[in-house]
Design a protein around this motif. Structure first.
Motif, short mmCIF file in Angstrom:
data_model
loop_
_atom_site.label_atom_id
_atom_site.label_comp_id
_atom_site.label_asym_id
_atom_site.label_seq_id
_atom_site.Cartn_x
_atom_site.Cartn_y
_atom_site.Cartn_z
N UNK A 125 0.80 -1.22 0.00
CA UNK A 125 0.00 0.00 0.00
C UNK A 125 0.83 1.26 0.00
N UNK A 126 2.14 1.13 -0.25
CA UNK A 126 3.00 2.30 -0.31
C UNK A 126 3.26 2.71 -1.74
N UNK A 127 4.41 3.36 -1.98
CA UNK A 127 4.71 3.77 -3.35
C UNK A 127 6.19 3.78 -3.62
N UNK A 128 6.53 3.98 -4.90
CA UNK A 128 7.87 3.79 -5.43
C UNK A 128 8.89 4.80 -4.98
N UNK A 129 8.43 5.94 -4.51
CA UNK A 129 9.38 7.00 -4.18
C UNK A 129 8.83 7.91 -3.10
#
Lengths: 477, 477
Positions: free
Chosen positions: A418-422
Motif C-alpha cells: 500500500x506504499x509507493x515507489x518514491x
C-alpha cells in the motif's frame, strides 16, 4: 539500464545547434568540447554515464526561454539540471540532448518576513536559502541530506523532503509559486505568495514533475521562524520489529516529533566505526527529535519516552546538551558516507504505511538473504519513507545487475503493502519501468496526456519517469 | 450573471437521454419531472437559478462511470454536485445539463488508525467524517462553516478550508488519494494512503479543480489525533488597522495558533445582537485559539497576549472554561446567520498577504463608501483569507448588480496587493470573468489545455472557472 538510441540526425546537426545557442547566450555559457561536457555525463547515480551533445548555463529566465525555443525548433531533447545530486538518475543526459544547468540562476530576488516568504532563482542551493534568512531567525524547512549542494530547482523537480519533513512536510508543502518555462519558450507563473489560487492547481502539478513539464527558474518559498530549541533522544532496541512497533505507537499517539530516524544493525555498525557517535550495540536505533520551548520539549519527550519504555529499549539516551545532540545526529548524518567507505551501495527510496514497518523490514531481510546481498536500512521512519542501502561490489561482474533486481523487488514490496515507489528521490531512470507496477494503464495514460500538453514532442528530460517503451511510442507519434 | 444559451438539440433529445440513464440506474435515481428537478436549480449562491435537464443520484463508482459514458456519448453537459453549499455557484446547472449528485455515495469504506487515514465515499458530509472516528480520539481537520451539510466531494472540488486551517492546512493538505471518474467513464486512482507518489501529481491537480476534470467518488483522508485541549482568547481593538497589525505581529513571531478570526464593527454589532456572546463595544475583534496540553496552551497564549498588549487592546479576555470558550466562538460561528437576518448579503472569498490587512481593510471601506453599500468583514485573518460580506437589498432594483460590481472591485484589490481571487470557495460562476485579472493569457491557456486532456468536449461543469468567452470557444472547437 537501457537508454534510447541517440538521434543521428541531431548529432549531425550539432555544429548548427551549438551556433544557434551561442547566438542567445554569452560565450562561456555554451559548453560543447568533449572534455568539458564530460562534467555533465552523470548525476549522483554514477553507475550510469553518458556525455550530452552540449551543456548551457543561462543566467536569466529570458535566456532559458531562448534556449528552449531553439531546442524546440530543432527537435533537440533538453535535460534540465540543478546541482546534479539526483540519486535516481533524474538528470542523466542522452547523447543527443542539451543539458540546461541552472547553476548561474542563484540570486535571492525578494525576502518578505511579514508574509514569511523568500523568492529565489532556482539554481540557489537549499542550504543557502536558509543562509539568506537565518540572521533574522527564519529557515527553509525541507532539508535533504544533500542540502549543502542540491539546488532548489532539483528539490522542486523531485518534491524533496529530508529528516524534518515529518513535521514540516516536503517541498510541495513549502512551495508557494514558481516561474516555469515551457518547452516552446512560453513563460507561465504558477501560484504566488498567497494561500490557494483560482482555477487548476498547476503549481502542485509542476512540483515533483521531474523536469517533464518545463524548467522552473524562480520559486517563492515559505520560510518559518526557527524553533526556540530542539532535543533528540536516542533509543536502542533488540530487533527491527520492536523498533518499528515503537514508531507506529508514537505516530498513533498523535505526538508529532520533527524527526523519527531509523537505523538497523549493519548501518549502526558502519556509522559507529566512521563517526564514533557512541551508539549502543543493538539491533535497531531510533533518533527521535522534538522541538519548541524547554517546557514543550519536556512534555512531548515525556510522552515519547513513556511509549518507548513499553518496548523494552536496550538504551534510552536524552541529549543533555548541544554537544551530545550533535553527536547523536553526527552518526545518522554520516550514514551514506560511512557506507560508501566500506562498500559500493545503491540507495533506494520507497514509502510504506508506517504500520507495515515491521513486516517490510522482515521481508527485506528475506529478500536480501535470497539475493546474497547485504541491505542496510536507514530512513525517515515517521512518515514511512525508507532508504534501504543495497551493498554490492561494483567491480564484480553481474553484481550491479543483481543489486538492481533486488532493488526492484524491494520497491515492488513497498507498492504491494500500500506504499509507493518514491518518497523524495523521484522516479528518474531508476524506477521508470516500475511505474507500471504502481499505476494501472489508465492512471499512467492520464499522466502522459498531461505531459503531452506541456511538451507535445516529448523533448524534456527524455527516458525518465515513464516506462521507456511508452515514452518511445509517445516521441514517435 | 450571463450563462451560455442551452443547446436546443440536447433539449429535444431529453426523452432519449433520460431513457438511457434509466437503463443504468435504479428507477428512483433518475429525476426528470419539472417540479422535482427544481430542487437542483441552484446552490448556496441563490441569486442564480436554472433547473437542469435532469438529475441523477448514482450509488457506486460504476454507476457514475455509466452515467458519464452516456452523457459523453450524447454530448450532454454534466454538473457534479456534492451537497450544493457552494457560495460561488460552483454547482449551478445549465438548462441542458444533467446534475450528477453524489449524495447516495456516503459510506465509510475503511478506517486505519495505525496509519491515520479514513477512506470514504465522497457524498459523505464533512462533519460525519469526524463523526466516524471521534470515538477513537481522531478528527478530520478541514472545517468549513457549512461542515454539517457540505460533502467531501465539494470540499475536494473547492479545496475547502475553515477556521482551523491556519494550523492544519486546507483540503489539499489533508487529502491522500481519490478515485476519479473521467468524462469518458475511465476510472483512475490518484495518490493513495502514502506520502508522495511517482510521476505527475494528478492528485494535487484534481484537488480544487471544481468538477472540471472528473467526478471524485472516493477519497482517502488524513485523520489526526484530537488535541488534549484548546482555549480561545478574545481581543478587542480600537481600529481595523491596529487589529490587522496585531495579526501580522503574531504571524511574524512564528507562533502558530489554530485559528485567528477577525470581525469588524458591523459584524460585531450584528453578531452580538443575534448571539449575545458578550462581545465588547469596539472597532475590531480577534478570536485567537491555541491548543495542546494546559502547559503548552499557557505558554503559547502568554506569548500571544504579550504581543497583543503592545497594540493597546480595548479588551483581552481569555476563556476560563469550556462555557466561556463556547460563547466566544458562538458569536463568530453565527456571523453569516446574523447578517442574513438583517440584510441580504454577498459573501466574498479572497486571499491577501497578511501584512496587507490594514491597507486592504482601509481600501474596502473607501470602496464601500463609494458604492454606498455597507461591507462587514469577518474572516480567517491568520492566513489572509478574507470573507467580506457586502450588504444589499435584493428587492431593490439594481442593488444586486451594484453589489456584484463592488465585489469584483474588492477581489481585484486582493489580486493587486499580491493575493488571489479565492481562498476556499472556488471560482465557480462568481469569479470566472475575473480570472483574466489574476492570470496572464499564457497562464490561463496552460490551465485550459490541461482541462482539454480530461474533458476534450468541455462537458464537465460548464460555464464555471474559466472566462465565459474562453470556455465557449473551447466547446465550439
Amino acid at each position: 539500464m537501457q537508454m534510447p538510441e541517440p538521434n543521428a540526425a541531431i548529432l549531425s546537426r550539432k555544429a548548427r545547434i551549438v551556433e544557434r545557442l551561442r547566438g542567445v547566450l554569452s560565450a562561456d555559457a555554451v559548453i560543447d568540447e568533449a572534455h568539458e561536457v564530460r562534467a555533465y555525463e552523470c548525476d549522483a547515480l554514477t553507475a550510469y554515464k553518458c556525455p550530452p551533445l552540449a551543456a548551457v548555463l543561462p543566467s536569466s529566465t529570458e535566456e532559458v526561454a531562448a534556449v528552449l525555443r531553439i531546442c524546440h525548433d530543432e527537435g533537440v531533447p533538453v535535460v534540465p539540471r540543478g546541482s546534479g545530486t539526483s540519486l535516481a538518475g533524474g538528470a542523466l543526459p542522452t547523447a543527443d540532448s542539451v543539458i540546461l544547468g541552472v547553476a548561474r540562476l542563484n540570486e535571492v530576488l525578494e525576502t518578505d518576513y511579514d508574509n514569511r516568504f523568500i523568492r529565489v532563482q532556482t539554481g540557489r542551493t537549499n542550504l543557502s536559502v536558509t543562509g539568506a534568512v537565518e540572521e533574522n531567525g527564519f529557515f527553509y524547512a525541507p532539508d535533504p541530506s544533500s542540502q549543502l549542494a542540491c539546488a532548489i530547482a532539483g528539490n522542486i523537480a523531485m518534491n524533496s523532503g529530508g529528516a524534518h519533513c515529518l513535521k514540516y512536510g516536503v517541498t510541495t508543502n513549502n512551495l508557494l509559486g514558481v516561474t516555469l518555462v515551457q518547452m516552446d519558450g512560453t513563460v507561465v507563473e504558477l501560484g504566488g505568495a498567497h494561500l490557494d489560487a483560482g482555477g487548476l492547481d498547476l503549481l502542485g502539478l509542476a512540483c515533483g514533475s521531474e523536469g517533464q513539464l518545463g524548467v522552473v527558474t524562480e520559486a517563492t518559498l515559505r520560510i518559518l521562524r526557527k524553533p526556540e530549541g530542539a532535543r533528540p533522544v536516542l533509543m536502542g532496541f533488540s530487533s527491527n520489529e520492536v523498533a518499528g512497533a515503537c514508531v507506529s505507537d508514537i505516530i498513533k499517539a498523535g505526538v508529532l516529533p520533527v524527526a523519527i530516524e531509523f537505523m538497523d544493525r549493519p548501518c549502526i555498525v558502519a556509522c559507529e566505526a566512521f563517526a564514533h557517535a557512541g551508539y549502543p550495540d543493538c539491533e535497531a536505533l531510533l533518533i527521535v527529535e522534538v522541538e519548541g520551548s524547554d517546557a514543550e520539549i519536556d512534555e512531548q519527550l515525556g510522552l515519547i519516552l513513556q511509549i518507548a519504555r513499553r518496548h523494552d529499549p536496550v538504551e534510552l539516551r536524552e541529549a543533555k546538551d548541544a554537544d551530545e545532540a550533535g553527536r547523536i545526529w553526527l552518526g545518522r548524518k554520516s550514514a551514506f558516507g560511512a557506507m560508501g567507505q566500506i562498500n559500493d551501495y545503491m540507495c533506494l527510496d520507497g514509502t510504506i504505511p508506517v504500520s507495515e514497518l515491521p513486516h517490510v523490514l522482515r521481508r527485506i531481510r528475506e529478500l536480501s538473504e535470497g539475493y546474497g546481498l547485504e541491505v542496510a536500512n536507514v530512513f525517515h521512519a515517521g512518515d514511512g519513507n525508507m532508504h534501504p542501502l543495497i551493498l554490492f561490489n561494483a567491480n564484480e561482474e553481474g553484481q550491479l545487475e543483481k543489486a538492481e533486481a533486488l532493488g526492484a523487488d524491494i520497491l515492488r514490496l513497498c507498492v504491494e503493502v500500500g506504499g509507493c515507489l518514491t518518497g523524495e528521490h523521484g522516479v528518474g531512470i531508476e524506477k521508470r519501468d516500475l511505474m507500471a507496477d504502481q499505476y494501472a494503464p489508465a492512471d499512467l495514460e492520464a499522466q502522459m496526456r498531461v505531459k503531452d500538453v506541456f511538451d507535445p514532442k516529448w523533448l524534456l528530460n527524455p527516458a525518465k519517469v515513464f516506462p521507456l517503451d511508452a515514452s518511445a511510442q509517445r516521441r514517435a507519434a
